[in-house]
Design an enzyme around this catalytic site. Structure first.
Site, mmCIF file in Angstrom:
data_model
loop_
_atom_site.group_PDB
_atom_site.id
_atom_site.type_symbol
_atom_site.label_atom_id
_atom_site.label_comp_id
_atom_site.label_asym_id
_atom_site.label_seq_id
_atom_site.Cartn_x
_atom_site.Cartn_y
_atom_site.Cartn_z
ATOM 1 N N SER A 67 -14.258 -1.914 3.856
ATOM 2 C CA SER A 67 -13.782 -2.608 2.661
ATOM 3 C C SER A 67 -14.886 -2.994 1.685
ATOM 4 O O SER A 67 -14.633 -3.115 0.498
ATOM 5 C CB SER A 67 -12.975 -3.842 3.056
ATOM 6 O OG SER A 67 -13.713 -4.665 3.934
ATOM 7 N N HIS B 272 -7.659 0.327 3.532
ATOM 8 C CA HIS B 272 -8.157 0.941 2.293
ATOM 9 C C HIS B 272 -8.068 2.464 2.336
ATOM 10 O O HIS B 272 -8.641 3.145 1.495
ATOM 11 C CB HIS B 272 -9.616 0.548 2.048
ATOM 12 C CG HIS B 272 -9.803 -0.896 1.773
ATOM 13 N ND1 HIS B 272 -9.580 -1.466 0.538
ATOM 14 C CD2 HIS B 272 -10.183 -1.910 2.583
ATOM 15 C CE1 HIS B 272 -9.825 -2.766 0.602
ATOM 16 N NE2 HIS B 272 -10.188 -3.054 1.828
ATOM 17 N N LYS C 112 -2.123 -3.173 -0.517
ATOM 18 C CA LYS C 112 -3.088 -2.449 -1.337
ATOM 19 C C LYS C 112 -2.378 -1.285 -2.034
ATOM 20 O O LYS C 112 -1.657 -1.515 -2.995
ATOM 21 C CB LYS C 112 -4.291 -2.077 -0.482
ATOM 22 C CG LYS C 112 -5.088 -3.368 -0.168
ATOM 23 C CD LYS C 112 -6.133 -3.282 0.879
ATOM 24 C CE LYS C 112 -6.765 -4.672 1.033
ATOM 25 N NZ LYS C 112 -7.354 -4.927 2.327
#
Ligand SMILES: *Cc1c(COP(=O)(O)O)cnc(C)c1O
Length: 393
Positions: A181, A209, A243
């Site tokens: 990250s 991610h 995300k």
């Protein structure tokens, strides 16, 4: 610590230039925000990698499901489960190529919930030194023995695996971020799988991610290495809905056996009120878009990433090299990073200064993220402002 010592502790944080406070913005689109004075900013600090937070159908899906209540009213095992949540789980399992998936309220709670439920005193967890805080905390509360290996260093991991003499009755786990990250680099999955074949551990990869970001169609780490979810050798694929999936929540995708066990044993799953139907419905619609348009969205994201990385590199900025949309500009001292981000803010660019404890001392940085939603002009304008500031400072 005594409560009476808090004031001093807070002063100490302030003296170290590490005092944080919350600043409010309103997101008008995936890339534009305003503050309380209506000053407009272009956002380069979000994890909204595909820009789906403001996609009409994603918002509409949430709105429609609001008809079934603004809250879920209970935990999943009591009154809180909804058609929307279970549909989302089926859809996630399908996309990840696993038998089953379980949704938690946040990605943070997912790591806590999985590690707490599966690892115990008769476990050893090997954890990358740059793993996300939620993995670190999950390791801690599990009560397992935890060994931290050097970042993405498979030689160091093997040294630890080979050196320990773990009894047969113990379960070994290896847990790693898929895309890290703060540095934006990608786990060495092939090397991890070789070690797995030799040392037979349970492999957990956190794709927070990576989903919607890497792999040709955005399936994450396994796809990035040309593997499919079913046979990739990752035992538990963790991720977040907050995300690329533009909502809120986290998931663990795995075998039916492990998911059923988590449903029965994972305390963050059992003892927290479920996400409301509207959040699940929005996440599910974002996932449908990813399924349908993943290839072109990831291509756009990669195009924007390359453009920004090239422009900044040409201007001589100290980037951590890589290929993901997480672009760290390592400035060293915290003050430098803070000055840089506040100057950017004055120029209408929102990006985050990351400092200890989020990153090691002396590696304070700007963490710039691009999304598929940024226009070429937004990226060029931002790179120009940053490059000029870099020359000036
Ligand atoms: C963001 C993040 C999480 C936490 O997810 P939330 O949904 O924001 O709680 C977990 N793991 C990693 C690697 C992350 O980057």
């Amino acid at each position: 610590m005594k409560i009476s010592e808090i004031k001093n502790a807070l002063n100490q944080i302030e003296e170290n230039k590490n005092l944080r406070s919350v600043k409010d913005f309103r997101m008008l689109s995936a890339t534009k925000a305003v503050d309380e004075n209506q000053k407009e900013f272009t956002v380069f600090s979000s994890n909204n990698y595909l820009g789906l937070t403001h996609e009409k159908s994603v918002i509409e899906a949430g709105k429609s499901a609001l008809a079934f209540g603004s809250g879920s009213t209970g935990s999943r095992l009591t009154s809180g489960s909804s058609f929307e949540l279970s549909l989302l789980e089926k859809n996630l399992a399908d996309f990840k190529g696993t038998e089953d998936a379980l949704v938690f309220n946040t990605g943070y709670m997912t790591n806590l919930g999985v590690l707490y439920a599966l690892a115990d005193k008769k476990s050893v967890i090997f954890s990358d030194e740059l793993n996300h805080a939620s993995i670190i905390d999950g390791c801690r509360i599990s009560g397992a023995k935890v060994l931290v290996y050097r970042h993405n260093d498979m030689k160091d991991l093997e040294r630890l695996l080979a050196g320990l003499g773990i009894p047969d009755s113990f379960q070994i786990f290896v847990v790693s971020d898929g895309v890290f990250s703060m540095d934006g680099d990608i786990v060495n999955l092939p090397a991890l799988l070789e070690l797995k074949a030799k040392y037979n551990f349970c492999l957990i990869i956190d794709d927070a991610h990576a989903l919607g970001v890497i792999g040709e169609k955005g399936h994450g780490t396994a796809e990035y290495y040309g593997l499919d979810g079913k046979s990739c050798g990752i035992d538990i694929q963790i991720g977040t809905l907050s995300k690329a999936l533009a909502a809120e929540g986290g998931y663990a995708a795995s075998s039916k056996l492990i998911c059923d066990y988590l449903r029965n044993k994972s305390r963050p799953f059992i003892f927290s009120t479920a996400l409301p139907p509207c959040v699940a419905a929005s996440a599910n619609e974002a996932l449908n878009i990813l399924k349908r348009d993943g290839k072109s969205l990831v291509e756009k994201l990669n195009f924007n990433t390359r453009l920004m990385r090239n422009l900044l590199e040409d201007a001589g900025l100290p980037l951590v090299k890589g290929t993901t949309p997480i672009i760290p500009i390592v400035l060293g001292e915290t003050e430098k990073a803070l000055l840089f981000s506040s100057e950017c803010l004055k120029n209408g660019i929102l990006l985050s200064a990351i400092r200890p404890p989020s990153v090691p001392e002396g590696t304070s940085r700007i963490r710039l993220t691009v999304t598929a939603a940024h226009s070429e002009k937004e990226i060029r304008d931002c790179a120009k402002i940053i490059s000029e500031l870099w020359r000036k400072l």
